[in-house]
Design an enzyme around this catalytic site. Sequence first.
Site, mmCIF file in Angstrom:
data_model
loop_
_atom_site.group_PDB
_atom_site.id
_atom_site.type_symbol
_atom_site.label_atom_id
_atom_site.label_comp_id
_atom_site.label_asym_id
_atom_site.label_seq_id
_atom_site.Cartn_x
_atom_site.Cartn_y
_atom_site.Cartn_z
ATOM 1 N N SER A 57 0.606 -1.281 0.033
ATOM 2 C CA SER A 57 0.088 -0.168 -0.124
ATOM 3 C C SER A 57 0.905 1.173 0.009
ATOM 4 C CB SER A 57 -0.776 -0.104 1.259
ATOM 5 O OG SER A 57 -1.398 1.132 1.521
ATOM 6 N N TYR B 13 -3.008 0.129 10.893
ATOM 7 C CA TYR B 13 -2.970 -0.061 9.299
ATOM 8 C C TYR B 13 -1.536 0.118 8.816
ATOM 9 C CZ TYR B 13 -4.053 -0.769 4.500
ATOM 10 O OH TYR B 13 -4.129 -1.135 3.030
HETATM 11 N N1 LIG Z 1 -8.361 -0.530 -1.806
HETATM 12 C C1 LIG Z 1 -7.488 0.427 -1.512
HETATM 13 O O1 LIG Z 1 -7.603 1.645 -1.492
HETATM 14 C C2 LIG Z 1 -6.066 -0.374 -1.022
HETATM 15 C C3 LIG Z 1 -4.994 0.580 -1.229
HETATM 16 C C4 LIG Z 1 -3.716 0.039 -0.953
HETATM 17 C C5 LIG Z 1 -3.738 -1.277 -0.621
HETATM 18 N N2 LIG Z 1 -4.703 -1.895 -0.529
HETATM 19 C C6 LIG Z 1 -4.796 -3.502 -0.095
HETATM 20 O O2 LIG Z 1 -5.244 -4.343 -1.304
HETATM 21 C C7 LIG Z 1 -5.379 -5.557 -0.770
HETATM 22 C C8 LIG Z 1 -6.660 -6.015 -1.252
HETATM 23 O O3 LIG Z 1 -7.782 -5.222 -0.851
HETATM 24 P P1 LIG Z 1 -8.936 -4.652 -1.793
HETATM 25 O O4 LIG Z 1 -8.697 -3.215 -1.508
HETATM 26 O O5 LIG Z 1 -9.086 -5.237 -3.099
HETATM 27 O O6 LIG Z 1 -10.163 -4.802 -0.881
HETATM 28 P P2 LIG Z 1 -11.250 -6.251 -0.889
HETATM 29 O O7 LIG Z 1 -12.148 -5.995 0.384
HETATM 30 O O8 LIG Z 1 -12.126 -6.211 -2.124
HETATM 31 O O9 LIG Z 1 -10.251 -7.220 -0.935
HETATM 32 C C9 LIG Z 1 -9.765 -7.741 0.243
HETATM 33 C C10 LIG Z 1 -10.143 -9.379 0.361
HETATM 34 O O10 LIG Z 1 -9.568 -9.985 1.407
HETATM 35 C C11 LIG Z 1 -10.554 -10.842 1.732
HETATM 36 N N3 LIG Z 1 -10.109 -11.056 3.243
HETATM 37 C C12 LIG Z 1 -10.378 -10.225 4.444
HETATM 38 N N4 LIG Z 1 -9.934 -10.945 5.499
HETATM 39 C C13 LIG Z 1 -9.733 -12.098 5.205
HETATM 40 C C14 LIG Z 1 -9.352 -13.407 6.004
HETATM 41 N N5 LIG Z 1 -9.330 -13.244 7.353
HETATM 42 N N6 LIG Z 1 -9.368 -14.511 5.374
HETATM 43 C C15 LIG Z 1 -9.575 -14.561 3.971
HETATM 44 N N7 LIG Z 1 -9.913 -13.479 3.372
HETATM 45 C C16 LIG Z 1 -10.039 -12.457 3.911
HETATM 46 C C17 LIG Z 1 -11.808 -10.313 1.723
HETATM 47 O O11 LIG Z 1 -13.084 -11.029 1.967
HETATM 48 C C18 LIG Z 1 -11.535 -9.607 0.444
HETATM 49 O O12 LIG Z 1 -12.136 -10.179 -0.773
HETATM 50 C C19 LIG Z 1 -5.479 -5.479 0.882
HETATM 51 O O13 LIG Z 1 -4.184 -6.081 1.105
HETATM 52 C C20 LIG Z 1 -5.377 -4.037 1.074
HETATM 53 O O14 LIG Z 1 -4.874 -3.506 2.089
HETATM 54 C C21 LIG Z 1 -6.074 -1.514 -0.802
#
Ligand SMILES: NC(=O)c1ccc[n+]([C@@H]2O[C@H](COP(=O)([O-])OP(=O)(O)OC[C@H]3O[C@@H](n4cnc5c(N)ncnc54)[C@H](O)[C@@H]3O)[C@@H](O)[C@H]2O)c1
Length: 266
Positions: free
Chosen positions: A144, A157
């Site tokens: 991130s 976070y």
């Molecule tokens: N969306 C943003 O702005 C952003 C920015 C930087 C980094 N990220 C990172 O991207 C990654 C993906 O997130 P996203 O934004 O696509 O959101 P998202 O919620 O669509 O994806 C995260 C996924 O992780 C799964 N998950 C959460 N806890 C879990 C567990 N205990 N066991 C199994 N699965 C689990 C959720 O069900 C979900 O499908 C994360 O690591 C997040 O920190 C997101």
Amino acid sequence: MGWLDNDVALVTGGGSGIGLAVVRRFLAEGARGVGVLLRDQRQAGALQEEFGERVCPVIGDVRVYADHERAVNATVAAYGKLDTLVGNAGVWDFFSSLVKTEPDALAASFDEIFDVNVKGYLLAARAAAAELRKSNGSMIFTLSNASFYAGGGGPVYVASKHAAVGLIKQLAYELAPHVRVNGVAPGGTATPLKGPAALGKQDARLSNIPGFEQAVADAVPLAFMAQPEDHTGHYVLLASRANSRATTAAILQSDGGWEVRGRQKK
Ligand SMILES: NC(=O)c1ccc[n+]([C@@H]2O[C@H](COP(=O)([O-])OP(=O)(O)OC[C@H]3O[C@@H](n4cnc5c(N)ncnc54)[C@H](O)[C@@H]3O)[C@@H](O)[C@H]2O)c1
């Protein structure tokens, strides 16, 4: 011809958001099949409807080692090998600040967020390491902007995403020369990213925060909030042996320019 012809990957949290976009892109790049460790039966059904036998969904929790082991075994049973692990499942703290969060909730949110964001990556790596060694494969972890800079979340976070940088470096060191270990660091992205139950945010969605898209656009030089698909080329590049053979312990930033944050007045 795709960049990942005949490769096999396993993606954690691949039922939504960035992980789902990575699954789609890997298959579009010619991957033989993609295992997906996810929690939600409905998302598993949707993946199977879209891709049939080219996906292998496994329902589980990234905080549980046995679930990673089942996912690795199911992926290898379905497609014969494993070339790439994408550790991606995560939760966010919705900017919960140090002083405005009750101490008990702060402590519980630390446990929950670190369990998913850091231990989840560690256990995925442990479960996949032997198969990746056999294939001279690689690991890629979703980081991130919060892996490098303040302001992309609250202290818990941001600390968890900084911790994942250390994990990538140590694993790249330990697993060389057989397995490359790299990261992709997205910035604000339109996804349904949730929060921890410890903060009462288990049903909250990042994409539902009023004004979030504009706030992200205003915060970075490139002036837009990314879609999940915008990051997927970086995962393909790092997974590709032909194109990233000499790359390990690297992190590709896909964040709209946090390094040079703020926009020059013209
Ligand atoms: N969306 C943003 O702005 C952003 C920015 C930087 C980094 N990220 C990172 O991207 C990654 C993906 O997130 P996203 O934004 O696509 O959101 P998202 O919620 O669509 O994806 C995260 C996924 O992780 C799964 N998950 C959460 N806890 C879990 C567990 N205990 N066991 C199994 N699965 C689990 C959720 O069900 C979900 O499908 C994360 O690591 C997040 O920190 C997101």
